[in-house]
Each structure stands twice: as structure tokens, then as C-alpha cells.
Design an enzyme around this catalytic site. Structure first.
Site, PDB file in Angstrom:
ATOM      1  N   SER A 142       0.925  -1.031  -0.001  1.00  0.00           N
ATOM      2  CA  SER A 142       0.047   0.129   0.104  1.00  0.00           C
ATOM      3  C   SER A 142       0.874   1.139   0.006  1.00  0.00           C
ATOM      4  O   SER A 142       1.662   1.500  -0.934  1.00  0.00           O
ATOM      5  CB  SER A 142      -0.991  -0.097   1.366  1.00  0.00           C
ATOM      6  OG  SER A 142      -1.924   0.869   0.944  1.00  0.00           O
TER       7      SER A 142
ATOM      8  N   HIS B 186      -7.406  -5.893  -0.522  1.00  0.00           N
ATOM      9  CA  HIS B 186      -6.217  -4.949  -0.531  1.00  0.00           C
ATOM     10  C   HIS B 186      -5.136  -5.770  -0.498  1.00  0.00           C
ATOM     11  O   HIS B 186      -4.790  -6.235   0.882  1.00  0.00           O
ATOM     12  CB  HIS B 186      -6.464  -3.910   0.612  1.00  0.00           C
ATOM     13  CG  HIS B 186      -5.344  -2.674   0.775  1.00  0.00           C
ATOM     14  ND1 HIS B 186      -5.007  -2.295  -0.657  1.00  0.00           N
ATOM     15  CD2 HIS B 186      -4.979  -2.151   1.631  1.00  0.00           C
ATOM     16  CE1 HIS B 186      -4.166  -1.227  -0.401  1.00  0.00           C
ATOM     17  NE2 HIS B 186      -3.803  -1.515   1.024  1.00  0.00           N
TER      18      HIS B 186
ATOM     19  N   ASP C 291      -8.858  -4.422  -5.970  1.00  0.00           N
ATOM     20  CA  ASP C 291      -8.334  -3.661  -4.985  1.00  0.00           C
ATOM     21  C   ASP C 291      -9.095  -2.515  -4.554  1.00  0.00           C
ATOM     22  O   ASP C 291      -9.121  -1.637  -5.303  1.00  0.00           O
ATOM     23  CB  ASP C 291      -6.810  -3.416  -4.969  1.00  0.00           C
ATOM     24  CG  ASP C 291      -6.084  -2.870  -3.737  1.00  0.00           C
ATOM     25  OD1 ASP C 291      -6.841  -2.251  -2.858  1.00  0.00           O
ATOM     26  OD2 ASP C 291      -4.995  -3.463  -3.364  1.00  0.00           O
TER      27      ASP C 291
END
Length: 514
Positions: A228, A482, A455
Site C-alpha cells: 500500500s 487490498h 483492490d
């Protein structure tokens, strides 16, 4: 985060580590003036005293992991000035004779704890080549978690009060009130954190800390795993220190070329896609809070949540579930399909006027502890975002961005119309330090990006663009969650492990299915 019941179980196959001091650095290239930091002695010992959350108190009790503090300049423009410390956690390689080096991990956020993430990943990597051949190392970026001093803006009660205010009033008076609160928030951050640290908590400085850590651990080249927001750290490191990279796996990428507004709108579309997938799943369950018709799920969700703007629901223990908390709970659950069942139950509770389960999900997102205190995650998220990203100070542009967001993510539309109120970053008391330009690969060795088609937080195309910018490989994971690496998909895990261990990129166009 990545820490689950199994992942946080202490390993029983190694003896407890003993406290010791090591000075394996400086290793590799060292910028002039930073020699003492790159060559500092690290005092390793038990991790229990580094715990800053309730979950850390459990996972950090594992005596087969060890922790230390690394000293770095508060301001790299003045390396002889004030210093700060970073908390670092390490799980040594189980096969020292085959050891390659350190695998440094960042779980994202910004604001998430790398120490917590690494502690959670020890169980996942234990019987893999990653656990055998790498020291698994997680660090808390400056101002976060066990790092000192911490980024602090609001107290626990102040955070609770802030969550009850949904800021939905877009009248001139409502906008003025919201902006006054946002201005006060920045002032509180500067007062409680200190403007000197607040000005130097961005990605620009985190990657310099990462290079100090690489060298102080004795690694000539960096092997990095970023999830991320951690992909932004990796991309920035690749640009600043391309010759210092051995391998870099980036999962759940942030598009390096998007503006602040475009990134926000793209993320809204991603969460709407995940919500739609949840609605289809929910419709197949015996009892779905949103009904059996996925086409009506947005309207049903709005009917449940919009009244909370004016009338928060009972959440037990004297707390009230606000509209902000309810939608935040949904966002938290959309990060992983394992949480969809809890979201469905929470929405069924809400239909009966109760908000306990949704409040629990929102508390996880915000880092609220059982005693009413909060981790550093929310304040750090805001502080880092406000120095990393370009600021939007045109109210017409803000209103248009909000309109677009509601259009692409209608389940998050409160029905009150686009709001032109400037956010916290518009009033932030220290300058932007982030680089708005995409990274340039330069002399960078091959990297690997993993991107998930569904995602919700970091849309698939962002990973495609980052892979192109870095000139590396790409693994596509077909799923709705995610990030994907080390989360149970053999195809993704095998590709990632082969790359990190042997520096072998997968075949172009590789796709993995859930």
C-alpha cells in the site's frame, strides 16, 4: 493489519534470543556526514517494552523476536542537530548459513506500524525460504508507534468527539465551522508534536531513515517489501538510492503520477467496486442486511446510514455510532473478504438501531484501544499525507472533487450535496516536502509489483503504472481485497518468494486467481 491469530503465534522452534549489541555497519554507500548513523551500534533485546497497542503486547511477547532503537537525524539538512529514534523489530533467519540479508517490511497507511506487521508475518514466513534466508525486519517510521517522539494531535476523548461530527453541513456556516476545526487540528498537531518533527515526517525523510537502517543492519543493498503506502516509500527510495537496491517487491501500489484529487476519486471508485462485490456476495447469504437484489444495495445502505448524520445510533458503553463511523466501518470491512460477514451482521444490527459491531470495525480502523486511547495511526496518517501531497486550496475545486467522489462511490454519498470545505491539509502549519513527479528508474535493478484487480484502496491500474515507471515486472492477482502477497495465494506467494530469494522475475503477463 497483517497480524492474525495464527500469524501472531510465537514460534516454538527456536530458543529465546539473548540481549546483545551489534555494529555490523556501515555497509554499502554512505552519504557524506551520515557516517555515525550508518555505523551505529544496535542494542537488541526483548520487544515487550516496545509495545504501544494491546495487540502488540501479545505479539511482542515472543522471545524469538528482538527489538532495538535506531537513531536518525530529525532534519537531514542538519545531521549534527537534534536526533530522533525509530523502533525496529527483527526475526532472525532460521538458517544462518543460507542467510541472504535483511528483508525490510512496511505495511502502509501511512501511519501503520512496521514492527506490528513484521511480528504478524513471522508465522506466515516461518516455514518458507523468506523465514529461512532473511532476517524479517519491521520498523516504525518516524513519529509512529514505538518510534520517539510520536506524532500526536488529539487526545482519546478529542478523537471520540471528532468522530461524532460528520461535517455534513455544506451551508456557509457549516463550511466555516468545518474549516475552523480543520485549522485547529493542524495547530494542535504542531503544538503536541512540535513543528520541527512535523515538518520532517514525510516520505522524503522516511526513505533516508530506511537507508540508514539498511546500512546499520549490515546490508550493502536493500531488500524491501512494501504494501500500500509502503509502495510509495519503495518508489521514492528507488529514485533517491537506486544503486542501493537489491530487490523491491511492491504490493498494492499508489499511482506515482496521479494528482491528489485524481488519486482520491480513483480510490472512491475502487471502494465502490468492492462494495458492489460485497453486495453480490451478501445477496447469496441466508440473511442479507441489504436485501436479495444487489442492484438495490446502495439505496439500502444509504437508507441505513444516512439517518446517522442527525441521529447517531446506540453503540453501547455510552458511545454513539455516527455516520462517519458507520461508513468507516464499511470501508474497513471492504479491505478483506474475511470481514464481509461481520459487516453484514453489523448492518443488520444497525437496522435494529444498534451500532456495536460497526463501532468495533471503525475502532480498528482508527486504532482505538479498549481504554479509550488511540494509537498513532490516525494522527500520523494525516500528518504524513499533509506533507506528502499537493494541497488543494480552491473551494470550487474541492466541491468538484467531492461531487466526482460521490458520483463514483454513491454508497458513501450522505445525500447532503457536494461540500466545498477545505480539508486539514489546506491549513497545515508546515510546508509540503513530497515529490509530485513519478519516479525515474535510473540504474535501478528489476523490481516486482503485485496488483489486485479488485483492490478497493489502491486500484489495479495504479500498480500497472508503477510497474511501468520502475521498469520492472508485474503480477496480476484477480480478486477483491487490498494487497495479496503472503496472504494465502500460492501463485502470488511463489512468484514473490522466487523474486526476493533468487531475483527471478515471473514471466511477463503472469496472472493469479483467488
Amino acid at each position: 493489519m497483517l497480524c492474525g491469530a495464527v500469524a501472531c503465534t510465537p514460534s516454538n522452534d527456536q530458543q529465546p534470543l539473548q540481549p546483545r549489541s551489534e555494529t555490523p555497519g556501515p555497509a554499502g554507500e554512505v552519504p557524506a556526514g551520515l557516517e555515525a548513523f550508518h555505523g551505529q551500534t544496535l542494542d537488541w533485546g526483548p520487544c515487550a517494552e516496545y509495545a504501544t497497542t494491546e495487540s502488540d503486547s501479545q505479539s511482542f511477547a515472543d522471545r524469538t523476536i528482538e527489538c532495538a532503537r535506531v537513531t536518525v537525524p530529525r532534519d537531514y539538512a542538519d545531521p549534527a542537530g537534534e536526533t530522533i529514534t525509530l523502533g525496529v523489530l527483527r526475526k532472525p533467519a532460521s538458517d544462518p548459513e543460507q542467510r541472504i540479508g535483511s528483508l525490510l517490511v512496511n505495511p502502509g497507511g501511512p501511519g501503520a506500524s512496521g514492527m506490528s506487521s513484521a511480528a504478524g508475518l513471522t508465522g506466515v514466513t516461518r516455514d518458507t525460504e523468506l523465514g529461512e534466508k532473511f532476517d524479517l525486519v519491521g520498523f516504525d517510521p518516524r513519529g509512529i508507534g514505538a518510534s520517539e517522539p510520536q506524532i500526536r494531535c488529539l487526545t482519546g476523548p478529542e478523537n471520540d468527539a471528532d468522530r461524532l461530527d460528520s461535517d455534513a453541513d455544506n451551508s456557509p456556516a457549516g463550511v466555516a465551522e468545518t474549516e475552523a476545526e480543520n485549522r485547529e487540528y493542524g495547530q494542535s498537531c504542531a503544538q503536541r508534536t512540535g513543528p520541527e518533527l512535523l515538518a520532517n515526517v514525510g516520505t522524503r525523510d522516511v526513505v533516508r531513515d530506511l537507508d540508514v537502517l539498511r546500512s546499520a543492519l549490515g546490508d550493502e543493498k536493500l531488500t524491501f517489501l512494501g504494501f500500500s503506502y509502503g509502495t510509495r516509500i519503495g518508489a521514492e527510495y528507488a529514485e533517491q538510492f537506486p544503486r542501493n537496491v537489491r530487490a523491491m517487491l511492491l504490493d498494492g501500489a499508489i499511482d506515482p503520477g496521479q494528482t491528489t484529487v485524481e488519486s482520491l476519486v480513483a480510490q472512491g471508485a475502487g471502494f465502490q467496486g468492492a462494495f458492489d462485490a460485497f453486495a453480490r456476495w451478501c445477496a447469496d447469504q441466508e440473511t442479507c442486511a441489504l436485501g436479495a437484489d444487489p442492484g438495490r444495495a446502495v439505496a439500502e445502505f444509504q437508507q441505513l446510514t444516512r439517518p446517522l448524520v442527525d441521529r447517531p445510533a446506540d453503540a453501547g458503553d455510552g458511545r454513539r455510532l455516527s455516520y462517519t463511523d458507520a461508513t468507516t466501518a464499511a470501508i474497513q470491512a471492504l479491505y478483506a473478504q474475511e470481514l464481509w460477514g461481520r459487516l453484514n451482521v453489523g448492518l443488520r444490527e444497525l437496522s435494529q438501531g444498534r451500532g456495536q459491531l460497526l463501532m468495533q470495525l471503525a475502532d480498528v480502523y482508527y486504532g482505538r484501544q479498549s481504554d479509550g486511547s488511540y494509537s498513532t495511526v490516525t494522527d500520523a496518517f494525516n500528518a504524513i499525507r499533509c506533507v506528502d501531497d499537493q494541497r488543494v486550496r480552491d473551494r470550487a475545486e474541492v466541491r468538484e472533487a467531492d461531487r466526482r467522489y460521490r458520483q463514483v462511490a454513491p454508497f458513501l454519498d450522505d445525500g447532503r450535496g457536494a461540500n466545498p470545505a477545505l480539508d486539514q491539509c489546506a491549513f497545515w502549519p508546515v510546508p509540503v516536502t513530497g515529490d509530485p513527479e513519478p519516479p525515474e528508474a535510473g540504474d535501478l535493478p528489476p523490481t516486482l509489483v503485485v496488483s489486485t484487480t479488485g483492490d478497493p484502496a489502491t486500484p489495479y491500474e495504479a500498480g500497472v503504472e508503477l510497474s511501468k515507471a520502475l521498469g520492472g515486472g508485474l503480477v496480476t492477482f484477480e480478486g477483491t481485497q487490498h494487497t495479496a502477497f503472503l496472504q494465502g495465494n500460492d501463485c502470488v506467494d511463489e512468484a514473490g518468494i522466487r523474486y526476493l530469494v533468487d531475483l527471478e522475475l515471473p514471466e511477463p503477463g503472469q496472472r493469479c486467481t483467488s
